[in-house]
Design a protein around this motif. Structure first.
Motif, PDB file in Angstrom:
ATOM      1  N   SER A   1      -2.401  -5.638  -8.555  1.00 54.93           N
ATOM      2  CA  SER A   1      -3.840  -5.446  -8.751  1.00 54.93           C
ATOM      3  C   SER A   1      -4.443  -4.808  -7.512  1.00 54.93           C
ATOM      4  O   SER A   1      -4.119  -5.187  -6.387  1.00 54.93           O
ATOM      5  CB  SER A   1      -4.533  -6.787  -9.000  1.00 54.93           C
ATOM      6  OG  SER A   1      -4.099  -7.356 -10.209  1.00 54.93           O
ATOM      7  N   GLY A   2      -5.316  -3.831  -7.721  1.00 55.28           N
ATOM      8  CA  GLY A   2      -5.974  -3.185  -6.593  1.00 55.28           C
ATOM      9  C   GLY A   2      -6.632  -1.897  -7.007  1.00 55.28           C
ATOM     10  O   GLY A   2      -6.829  -1.624  -8.193  1.00 55.28           O
TER      11      GLY A   2
ATOM     12  N   PRO B   1      -9.947   0.758 -10.313  1.00 54.16           N
ATOM     13  CA  PRO B   1      -9.405  -0.589 -10.155  1.00 54.16           C
ATOM     14  C   PRO B   1      -8.511  -0.896 -11.351  1.00 54.16           C
ATOM     15  O   PRO B   1      -8.930  -0.736 -12.495  1.00 54.16           O
ATOM     16  CB  PRO B   1     -10.654  -1.474 -10.141  1.00 54.16           C
ATOM     17  CG  PRO B   1     -11.661  -0.707 -10.944  1.00 54.16           C
ATOM     18  CD  PRO B   1     -11.334   0.754 -10.746  1.00 54.16           C
ATOM     19  N   ILE B   2      -7.269  -1.287 -11.085  1.00 50.51           N
ATOM     20  CA  ILE B   2      -6.322  -1.577 -12.161  1.00 50.51           C
ATOM     21  C   ILE B   2      -5.663  -2.912 -11.854  1.00 50.51           C
ATOM     22  O   ILE B   2      -5.230  -3.157 -10.726  1.00 50.51           O
ATOM     23  CB  ILE B   2      -5.268  -0.454 -12.292  1.00 50.51           C
ATOM     24  CG1 ILE B   2      -5.953   0.906 -12.500  1.00 50.51           C
ATOM     25  CG2 ILE B   2      -4.306  -0.747 -13.445  1.00 50.51           C
ATOM     26  CD1 ILE B   2      -5.021   2.093 -12.434  1.00 50.51           C
TER      27      ILE B   2
ATOM     28  N   ILE C   1       0.861  -1.179   0.000  1.00 45.94           N
ATOM     29  CA  ILE C   1       0.000   0.000   0.000  1.00 45.94           C
ATOM     30  C   ILE C   1       0.903   1.236   0.000  1.00 45.94           C
ATOM     31  O   ILE C   1       1.891   1.291   0.736  1.00 45.94           O
ATOM     32  CB  ILE C   1      -0.919   0.005   1.246  1.00 45.94           C
ATOM     33  CG1 ILE C   1      -1.837  -1.226   1.251  1.00 45.94           C
ATOM     34  CG2 ILE C   1      -1.737   1.296   1.330  1.00 45.94           C
ATOM     35  CD1 ILE C   1      -2.765  -1.344   0.079  1.00 45.94           C
ATOM     36  N   GLY C   2       0.578   2.206  -0.828  1.00 44.18           N
ATOM     37  CA  GLY C   2       1.395   3.413  -0.918  1.00 44.18           C
ATOM     38  C   GLY C   2       2.374   3.392  -2.083  1.00 44.18           C
ATOM     39  O   GLY C   2       2.973   4.412  -2.398  1.00 44.18           O
ATOM     40  N   THR C   3       2.514   2.229  -2.731  1.00 47.22           N
ATOM     41  CA  THR C   3       3.360   2.125  -3.917  1.00 47.22           C
ATOM     42  C   THR C   3       2.816   3.076  -4.986  1.00 47.22           C
ATOM     43  O   THR C   3       1.608   3.243  -5.112  1.00 47.22           O
ATOM     44  CB  THR C   3       3.358   0.674  -4.449  1.00 47.22           C
ATOM     45  OG1 THR C   3       3.963  -0.161  -3.479  1.00 47.22           O
ATOM     46  CG2 THR C   3       4.094   0.555  -5.775  1.00 47.22           C
ATOM     47  N   THR C   4       3.701   3.697  -5.749  1.00 45.12           N
ATOM     48  CA  THR C   4       3.267   4.591  -6.817  1.00 45.12           C
ATOM     49  C   THR C   4       3.715   4.076  -8.173  1.00 45.12           C
ATOM     50  O   THR C   4       4.699   3.336  -8.278  1.00 45.12           O
ATOM     51  CB  THR C   4       3.800   6.029  -6.616  1.00 45.12           C
ATOM     52  OG1 THR C   4       5.224   6.003  -6.622  1.00 45.12           O
ATOM     53  CG2 THR C   4       3.282   6.643  -5.326  1.00 45.12           C
TER      54      THR C   4
ATOM     55  N   LEU D   1      -1.225   3.183  -4.855  1.00 47.78           N
ATOM     56  CA  LEU D   1      -2.020   2.015  -4.460  1.00 47.78           C
ATOM     57  C   LEU D   1      -2.644   2.276  -3.088  1.00 47.78           C
ATOM     58  O   LEU D   1      -1.922   2.548  -2.118  1.00 47.78           O
ATOM     59  CB  LEU D   1      -1.138   0.772  -4.416  1.00 47.78           C
ATOM     60  CG  LEU D   1      -1.835  -0.548  -4.065  1.00 47.78           C
ATOM     61  CD1 LEU D   1      -2.870  -0.913  -5.126  1.00 47.78           C
ATOM     62  CD2 LEU D   1      -0.807  -1.662  -3.921  1.00 47.78           C
ATOM     63  N   ILE D   2      -3.977   2.223  -3.000  1.00 45.03           N
ATOM     64  CA  ILE D   2      -4.633   2.471  -1.724  1.00 45.03           C
ATOM     65  C   ILE D   2      -5.310   1.220  -1.157  1.00 45.03           C
ATOM     66  O   ILE D   2      -5.617   1.166   0.017  1.00 45.03           O
ATOM     67  CB  ILE D   2      -5.649   3.634  -1.807  1.00 45.03           C
ATOM     68  CG1 ILE D   2      -6.734   3.375  -2.827  1.00 45.03           C
ATOM     69  CG2 ILE D   2      -4.916   4.947  -2.079  1.00 45.03           C
ATOM     70  CD1 ILE D   2      -7.888   4.376  -2.769  1.00 45.03           C
ATOM     71  N   ARG D   3      -5.560   0.206  -2.012  1.00 48.91           N
ATOM     72  CA  ARG D   3      -6.160  -1.034  -1.531  1.00 48.91           C
ATOM     73  C   ARG D   3      -5.821  -2.158  -2.481  1.00 48.91           C
ATOM     74  O   ARG D   3      -6.016  -2.015  -3.690  1.00 48.91           O
ATOM     75  CB  ARG D   3      -7.682  -0.883  -1.406  1.00 48.91           C
ATOM     76  CG  ARG D   3      -8.340  -2.053  -0.700  1.00 48.91           C
ATOM     77  CD  ARG D   3      -9.791  -1.804  -0.347  1.00 48.91           C
ATOM     78  NE  ARG D   3     -10.641  -1.727  -1.512  1.00 48.91           N
ATOM     79  CZ  ARG D   3     -11.395  -0.678  -1.867  1.00 48.91           C
ATOM     80  NH1 ARG D   3     -11.407   0.407  -1.114  1.00 48.91           N
ATOM     81  NH2 ARG D   3     -12.121  -0.699  -2.927  1.00 48.91           N
ATOM     82  N   LYS D   4      -5.321  -3.254  -1.947  1.00 50.28           N
ATOM     83  CA  LYS D   4      -4.999  -4.407  -2.798  1.00 50.28           C
ATOM     84  C   LYS D   4      -6.270  -5.153  -3.163  1.00 50.28           C
ATOM     85  O   LYS D   4      -7.244  -5.156  -2.408  1.00 50.28           O
ATOM     86  CB  LYS D   4      -4.030  -5.344  -2.081  1.00 50.28           C
ATOM     87  CG  LYS D   4      -2.657  -4.754  -1.893  1.00 50.28           C
ATOM     88  CD  LYS D   4      -1.739  -5.792  -1.293  1.00 50.28           C
ATOM     89  CE  LYS D   4      -0.358  -5.215  -1.040  1.00 50.28           C
ATOM     90  NZ  LYS D   4       0.564  -6.245  -0.577  1.00 50.28           N
ATOM     91  N   ALA D   5      -6.245  -5.812  -4.328  1.00 49.90           N
ATOM     92  CA  ALA D   5      -7.412  -6.572  -4.776  1.00 49.90           C
ATOM     93  C   ALA D   5      -7.482  -7.887  -4.014  1.00 49.90           C
ATOM     94  O   ALA D   5      -6.501  -8.396  -3.531  1.00 49.90           O
ATOM     95  CB  ALA D   5      -7.317  -6.844  -6.265  1.00 49.90           C
TER      96      ALA D   5
END
Length: 54
Positions: free
Chosen positions: A17-18, A31-32, A4-7, A50-54
């Motif tokens: 994915s997330g 969602p990507i 989370i926080g990855t750019t 990235l704010i939420r993983k899938a």
């Protein structure tokens, strides 16, 4: 595996994915899926976080 926080920038390959949020104003979320190309937003290249993983 991305945390989370990855750019990632528009045009780069999505590392995880997330749900991703465009950094800046205006902002949006999308969602990507991992392996897809990070999209532009508002007709411009942006940094996605990235704010939420899938």
């Amino acid at each position: 595996m991305a945390e989370i926080g990855t750019t990632a920038r528009t045009g780069e390959t999505c590392p995880e994915s997330g749900v991703w949020q465009a950094v800046g104003t205006p902002s949006t979320t999308a969602p990507i899926a991992k392996g897809n190309t990070m999209p532009p937003y508002a007709a411009a290249a942006v940094t996605w976080k990235l704010i939420r993983k899938a």
